[in-house]
Design an enzyme around this catalytic site. Structure first.
Site, PDB file in Angstrom:
ATOM      1  N   HIS A   1     -43.347   2.558  13.018  1.00  0.00           N
ATOM      2  CA  HIS A   1     -42.332   3.512  12.573  1.00  0.00           C
ATOM      3  C   HIS A   1     -42.251   3.539  11.060  1.00  0.00           C
ATOM      4  O   HIS A   1     -42.604   2.562  10.393  1.00  0.00           O
ATOM      5  CB  HIS A   1     -40.958   3.174  13.165  1.00  0.00           C
ATOM      6  CG  HIS A   1     -40.494   1.787  12.830  1.00  0.00           C
ATOM      7  ND1 HIS A   1     -40.893   0.682  13.552  1.00  0.00           N
ATOM      8  CD2 HIS A   1     -39.687   1.337  11.851  1.00  0.00           C
ATOM      9  CE1 HIS A   1     -40.335  -0.406  13.027  1.00  0.00           C
ATOM     10  NE2 HIS A   1     -39.604  -0.028  11.989  1.00  0.00           N
TER      11      HIS A   1
ATOM     12  N   HIS B   1     -39.533   4.515   7.837  1.00  0.00           N
ATOM     13  CA  HIS B   1     -38.152   4.780   7.432  1.00  0.00           C
ATOM     14  C   HIS B   1     -38.146   5.866   6.351  1.00  0.00           C
ATOM     15  O   HIS B   1     -38.929   5.801   5.400  1.00  0.00           O
ATOM     16  CB  HIS B   1     -37.515   3.531   6.818  1.00  0.00           C
ATOM     17  CG  HIS B   1     -37.431   2.357   7.736  1.00  0.00           C
ATOM     18  ND1 HIS B   1     -36.261   1.997   8.370  1.00  0.00           N
ATOM     19  CD2 HIS B   1     -38.355   1.443   8.121  1.00  0.00           C
ATOM     20  CE1 HIS B   1     -36.474   0.899   9.095  1.00  0.00           C
ATOM     21  NE2 HIS B   1     -37.742   0.552   8.956  1.00  0.00           N
TER      22      HIS B   1
HETATM   23  P1  AMP Z   1     -38.005  -2.519  10.914  1.00  0.00           P
HETATM   24  O1  AMP Z   1     -37.145  -3.638  10.371  1.00  0.00           O
HETATM   25  O2  AMP Z   1     -38.849  -1.844   9.852  1.00  0.00           O
HETATM   26  O3  AMP Z   1     -38.815  -2.952  12.114  1.00  0.00           O
HETATM   27  O4  AMP Z   1     -36.989  -1.393  11.372  1.00  0.00           O
HETATM   28  C1  AMP Z   1     -36.495  -1.268  12.682  1.00  0.00           C
HETATM   29  C2  AMP Z   1     -35.302  -0.353  12.590  1.00  0.00           C
HETATM   30  O5  AMP Z   1     -35.016   0.130  13.880  1.00  0.00           O
HETATM   31  C3  AMP Z   1     -34.038  -1.027  12.052  1.00  0.00           C
HETATM   32  O6  AMP Z   1     -33.608  -0.358  10.884  1.00  0.00           O
HETATM   33  C4  AMP Z   1     -33.044  -0.867  13.215  1.00  0.00           C
HETATM   34  O7  AMP Z   1     -31.752  -0.611  12.775  1.00  0.00           O
HETATM   35  C5  AMP Z   1     -33.628   0.304  13.966  1.00  0.00           C
HETATM   36  N1  AMP Z   1     -33.311   0.361  15.389  1.00  0.00           N
HETATM   37  C6  AMP Z   1     -33.388  -0.654  16.300  1.00  0.00           C
HETATM   38  N2  AMP Z   1     -33.041  -0.209  17.534  1.00  0.00           N
HETATM   39  C7  AMP Z   1     -32.759   1.113  17.401  1.00  0.00           C
HETATM   40  C8  AMP Z   1     -32.341   2.132  18.312  1.00  0.00           C
HETATM   41  N3  AMP Z   1     -32.141   1.888  19.612  1.00  0.00           N
HETATM   42  N4  AMP Z   1     -32.140   3.378  17.816  1.00  0.00           N
HETATM   43  C9  AMP Z   1     -32.318   3.645  16.515  1.00  0.00           C
HETATM   44  N5  AMP Z   1     -32.715   2.728  15.606  1.00  0.00           N
HETATM   45  C10 AMP Z   1     -32.923   1.479  16.036  1.00  0.00           C
END
Ligand code: AMP
Ligand code: ZN
Length: 135
Positions: free
Chosen positions: A99, A101
């Site tokens: 993913h 951001h």
């Molecule tokens: P990372 O730390 O780059 O792996 O980012 C993962 C992101 O996913 C974090 O910013 C979380 O807040 C977000 N996240 C986790 N679960 C969900 C969800 N169910 N819906 C939307 N965002 C999520």
């Protein structure tokens, strides 16, 4: 991947505030946003991180990221946009479905602090260049 949260969002079994979707990607709001308008862009196809991703899916994600950057700038009037992408626990990755951001940024918002820059000698740069070229 049955135990992957983001695959659940792709399948529609997990809720998400969707902003945009197409055949290859989905963009939705982060549930724990770093700032207002924090968007995540994912490929529909699962890969844990960048290493296992199909380059075509990475390209599709990049195109959606560009659209989302324009969307947050236009809708929220942000001064800038940060694009962040982490691979592996050491890099801070917490969800293991690739993913990206998209973070709307405003002057002085302090949302992200840049890294501490160091100084590299020309010898150090040459050594690292050779190492990364595989020489
Ligand atoms: P990372 O730390 O780059 O792996 O980012 C993962 C992101 O996913 C974090 O910013 C979380 O807040 C977000 N996240 C986790 N679960 C969900 C969800 N169910 N819906 C939307 N965002 C999520
Ligand atoms: Zn997944």
């Amino acid at each position: 991947m049955s135990d992957c949260i983001f695959c659940g969002i792709v399948a529609g079994t997990m809720p998400a505030e969707r902003i945009y979707e197409d055949d290859d990607t989905i963009a939705f709001l982060d549930i724990a946003p770093a700032c207002d308008g924090h968007v995540l862009v994912i490929p529909r196809a699962h890969s844990d991180d960048i290493h296992g991703a199909d380059p075509a899916n990475l390209g599709a994600v990049a195109a959606t990221v560009q659209q989302m950057a324009a969307r947050v700038s236009g809708a929220l009037g942000s001064d800038g946009v940060s694009i962040v992408q982490s691979n592996g626990r050491a890099a801070g990755q917490t969800v293991f479905h690739y993913h990206v951001h998209v973070l709307p940024r405003f002057e002085g918002d302090g949302v992200m602090t840049p890294w501490q820059a160091t100084r590299a000698s020309s010898e150090q740069l040459a050594r690292m260049g050779a190492r990364l070229r595989g020489e």
